[in-house]
Scaffold this active site. Structure first.
Site, PDB file in Angstrom:
ATOM      1  N   GLU A 189      63.479  13.827  32.461  1.00  0.00           N
ATOM      2  CA  GLU A 189      64.319  12.862  32.760  1.00  0.00           C
ATOM      3  C   GLU A 189      64.183  11.559  31.937  1.00  0.00           C
ATOM      4  O   GLU A 189      65.043  11.032  31.484  1.00  0.00           O
ATOM      5  CB  GLU A 189      64.458  12.491  34.286  1.00  0.00           C
ATOM      6  CG  GLU A 189      64.947  13.318  34.968  1.00  0.00           C
ATOM      7  CD  GLU A 189      64.273  14.599  35.528  1.00  0.00           C
ATOM      8  OE1 GLU A 189      63.101  14.839  35.099  1.00  0.00           O
ATOM      9  OE2 GLU A 189      64.572  15.281  36.670  1.00  0.00           O
ATOM     10  N   GLU A 213      63.004  20.479  40.280  1.00  0.00           N
ATOM     11  CA  GLU A 213      62.911  20.076  41.500  1.00  0.00           C
ATOM     12  C   GLU A 213      63.429  20.981  42.700  1.00  0.00           C
ATOM     13  O   GLU A 213      62.992  21.088  43.979  1.00  0.00           O
ATOM     14  CB  GLU A 213      63.657  18.605  41.741  1.00  0.00           C
ATOM     15  CG  GLU A 213      63.111  17.547  40.709  1.00  0.00           C
ATOM     16  CD  GLU A 213      63.772  16.635  40.532  1.00  0.00           C
ATOM     17  OE1 GLU A 213      64.847  16.619  39.967  1.00  0.00           O
ATOM     18  OE2 GLU A 213      63.413  15.235  40.863  1.00  0.00           O
ATOM     19  N   ALA A 215      70.130  18.705  36.684  1.00  0.00           N
ATOM     20  CA  ALA A 215      71.468  18.072  37.013  1.00  0.00           C
ATOM     21  C   ALA A 215      72.334  17.961  35.835  1.00  0.00           C
ATOM     22  O   ALA A 215      71.942  18.241  34.397  1.00  0.00           O
ATOM     23  CB  ALA A 215      71.013  16.730  37.462  1.00  0.00           C
ATOM     24  N   GLY A 266      66.470  18.669  37.556  1.00  0.00           N
ATOM     25  CA  GLY A 266      66.777  19.008  39.017  1.00  0.00           C
ATOM     26  C   GLY A 266      66.365  20.486  39.301  1.00  0.00           C
ATOM     27  O   GLY A 266      66.191  21.046  40.348  1.00  0.00           O
TER      28      GLY A 266
HETATM   29  N1  CAA Z   1      73.892  19.398  32.321  1.00  0.00           N
HETATM   30  C1  CAA Z   1      74.987  19.694  31.569  1.00  0.00           C
HETATM   31  N2  CAA Z   1      75.040  20.692  30.813  1.00  0.00           N
HETATM   32  C2  CAA Z   1      73.997  21.323  30.381  1.00  0.00           C
HETATM   33  C3  CAA Z   1      72.449  20.924  30.872  1.00  0.00           C
HETATM   34  C4  CAA Z   1      72.490  19.896  31.746  1.00  0.00           C
HETATM   35  N3  CAA Z   1      71.423  19.453  32.392  1.00  0.00           N
HETATM   36  N4  CAA Z   1      71.844  21.431  30.175  1.00  0.00           N
HETATM   37  C5  CAA Z   1      72.272  22.561  29.226  1.00  0.00           C
HETATM   38  N5  CAA Z   1      73.784  22.349  29.460  1.00  0.00           N
HETATM   39  C6  CAA Z   1      74.674  22.989  28.752  1.00  0.00           C
HETATM   40  C7  CAA Z   1      74.823  22.346  27.214  1.00  0.00           C
HETATM   41  O1  CAA Z   1      75.573  21.240  27.195  1.00  0.00           O
HETATM   42  C8  CAA Z   1      75.494  23.346  26.528  1.00  0.00           C
HETATM   43  O2  CAA Z   1      76.806  23.288  26.755  1.00  0.00           O
HETATM   44  P1  CAA Z   1      78.171  23.737  25.706  1.00  0.00           P
HETATM   45  O3  CAA Z   1      77.813  24.917  25.200  1.00  0.00           O
HETATM   46  O4  CAA Z   1      79.152  23.235  26.255  1.00  0.00           O
HETATM   47  O5  CAA Z   1      77.398  22.551  24.491  1.00  0.00           O
HETATM   48  C9  CAA Z   1      75.249  24.672  27.308  1.00  0.00           C
HETATM   49  O6  CAA Z   1      74.435  24.222  28.526  1.00  0.00           O
HETATM   50  C10 CAA Z   1      74.002  25.123  26.701  1.00  0.00           C
HETATM   51  O7  CAA Z   1      72.949  24.316  26.448  1.00  0.00           O
HETATM   52  P2  CAA Z   1      72.111  24.243  24.977  1.00  0.00           P
HETATM   53  O8  CAA Z   1      73.137  24.348  23.734  1.00  0.00           O
HETATM   54  O9  CAA Z   1      71.559  23.015  24.725  1.00  0.00           O
HETATM   55  O10 CAA Z   1      71.269  25.594  24.977  1.00  0.00           O
HETATM   56  P3  CAA Z   1      69.677  25.357  24.109  1.00  0.00           P
HETATM   57  O11 CAA Z   1      69.192  26.843  24.422  1.00  0.00           O
HETATM   58  O12 CAA Z   1      70.076  25.048  22.751  1.00  0.00           O
HETATM   59  O13 CAA Z   1      69.019  24.358  24.810  1.00  0.00           O
HETATM   60  C11 CAA Z   1      67.776  23.237  26.956  1.00  0.00           C
HETATM   61  C12 CAA Z   1      68.400  24.739  26.184  1.00  0.00           C
HETATM   62  C13 CAA Z   1      66.613  22.843  26.007  1.00  0.00           C
HETATM   63  C14 CAA Z   1      67.471  23.641  28.241  1.00  0.00           C
HETATM   64  C15 CAA Z   1      68.886  22.289  26.663  1.00  0.00           C
HETATM   65  O14 CAA Z   1      70.226  22.435  27.161  1.00  0.00           O
HETATM   66  C16 CAA Z   1      68.375  20.802  27.399  1.00  0.00           C
HETATM   67  O15 CAA Z   1      67.777  20.165  26.937  1.00  0.00           O
HETATM   68  N6  CAA Z   1      69.228  20.389  28.687  1.00  0.00           N
HETATM   69  C17 CAA Z   1      69.059  19.560  29.454  1.00  0.00           C
HETATM   70  C18 CAA Z   1      67.452  19.465  30.020  1.00  0.00           C
HETATM   71  C19 CAA Z   1      67.434  18.285  30.760  1.00  0.00           C
HETATM   72  O16 CAA Z   1      67.348  17.368  30.193  1.00  0.00           O
HETATM   73  N7  CAA Z   1      67.395  18.392  32.062  1.00  0.00           N
HETATM   74  C20 CAA Z   1      67.357  17.329  33.030  1.00  0.00           C
HETATM   75  C21 CAA Z   1      68.585  16.756  33.532  1.00  0.00           C
HETATM   76  S1  CAA Z   1      68.685  15.143  34.228  1.00  0.00           S
HETATM   77  C22 CAA Z   1      68.081  15.772  35.927  1.00  0.00           C
HETATM   78  O17 CAA Z   1      67.907  16.512  36.222  1.00  0.00           O
HETATM   79  C23 CAA Z   1      68.011  14.302  36.910  1.00  0.00           C
HETATM   80  C24 CAA Z   1      67.359  14.599  38.089  1.00  0.00           C
HETATM   81  O18 CAA Z   1      66.172  14.409  38.169  1.00  0.00           O
HETATM   82  C25 CAA Z   1      68.227  15.386  39.084  1.00  0.00           C
END
Ligand code: CAA
Length: 264
Positions: free
Chosen positions: A138, A118, A69, A115
């Protein structure tokens, strides 16, 4: 000047009986914003209502399937806002909102976190490329999965693995996901869409009514106690005998020819 029209976050292409729905926010690793949710759910509902569409493939453009998400969008919400928005509620329509029960195939091309994982688990078939990985991280963000993860993951892979994965927030490799039975097939990245297409073509060749009943029975398996679900299976099974496709399918077998099933 008029308000800027937001760029579409998904891309839909139809090829014969198969629709391909691609998440298309590669720069944000296909993070599932509210816009993505509405566009994707609306598209799937529309495709599902279309008799010519017999299977829907969902995949991600770029290197990610979906990184979860949209954290940027959620970060500032308070409890009242989350409740008032019914945050993420529409995702469930993908599972139970399909009146036509058109099968959904998740073709997981890269990371499927939160998400994203999911979303894959909402689909009827999940296949993955060797570049895929899964996780429900999460808890690292101070929240819990909110699109079914805490319920679907243990049902799909067992409680021990699910709790291990969710409580440690660790990344599950494609190979591990295959060994867990989270995905049914693992292929090389360039084979992912052809493989998904082959599955779609195969099931598009069968009776749409039979495929829909299979999905309904599968839904019963996920939702009902066994005795009730077995009755539901039998009800659906009997109802097949009210269809032309049952006579065609069995007749064709006995006549040693290919069946010609109805289109809807
Ligand atoms: N939401 C919003 N933006 C996101 C995102 C997310 N879930 N995941 C990645 N992005 C964005 C980053 O902010 C970044 O944007 P900018 O270039 O503007 O800074 C861009 O995508 C690229 O991401 P990274 O620079 O972080 O890329 P990376 O290759 O270094 O890392 C990753 C990849 C390990 C997947 C890392 O992006 C990450 O940890 N993302 C979050 C994963 C996460 O925690 N997901 C769970 C979300 S909560 C959820 O889903 C709730 C639910 O149950 C519904």
């Amino acid at each position: 000047a008029g308000a800027a029209v937001p760029e579409a976050a998904i891309e839909v292409t139809q090829q014969g009986p198969t629709a391909l729905v691609e998440l298309n926010r590669p720069k944000a690793l296909n993070a599932l914003s509210t816009q993505v949710m509405h566009e994707l759910v609306d598209a799937v509902m529309q495709l599902d209502a279309e008799p010519s569409v017999r299977a829907i493939i969902i995949t991600g453009r770029g290197k990610a399937f979906a990184a979860g998400a949209d954290i940027r969008e959620m970060a500032g919400l308070d409890q009242a806002q989350a409740e008032q928005q019914q945050l993420f509620a529409r995702w469930q329509e993908l599972s139970t909102g399909r009146k036509g029960w058109t099968p959904l195939i998740a073709a997981v091309n890269g990371i499927a976190l939160g998400g994203g994982a999911e979303l894959a688990m909402l689909c009827d078939v999940i296949i993955a490329s060797t570049a895929a990985s899964f996780g429900l991280p999460e808890v690292t963000l101070g929240v819990i999965p909110g699109i079914g993860g805490t319920q679907r993951l243990p049902r799909l892979v067992g409680r021990a693995r699910a709790m291990d994965a969710m409580l440690t927030a660790r990344r599950i490799s494609a190979e591990e996901a295959l060994s867990w039975g989270l995905v049914s097939r693992l292929v090389q990245p360039e084979q992912l869409l052809p493989e998904a297409q082959a599955i779609a073509d195969k099931l598009a060749s069968f009776s749409p009514g039979a495929v829909a009943r299979l999905l309904q029975a599968s839904h019963a398996a996920d939702n009902m106690p066994l005795d009730a679900a077995l009755l539901e299976e039998r009800r659906l099974f009997y109802s097949c005998f009210g269809t032309a496709d049952q006579r065609e399918g069995m007749g064709a077998f006995l006549e040693k020819r290919q069946p010609v099933f109805t289109k809807n």
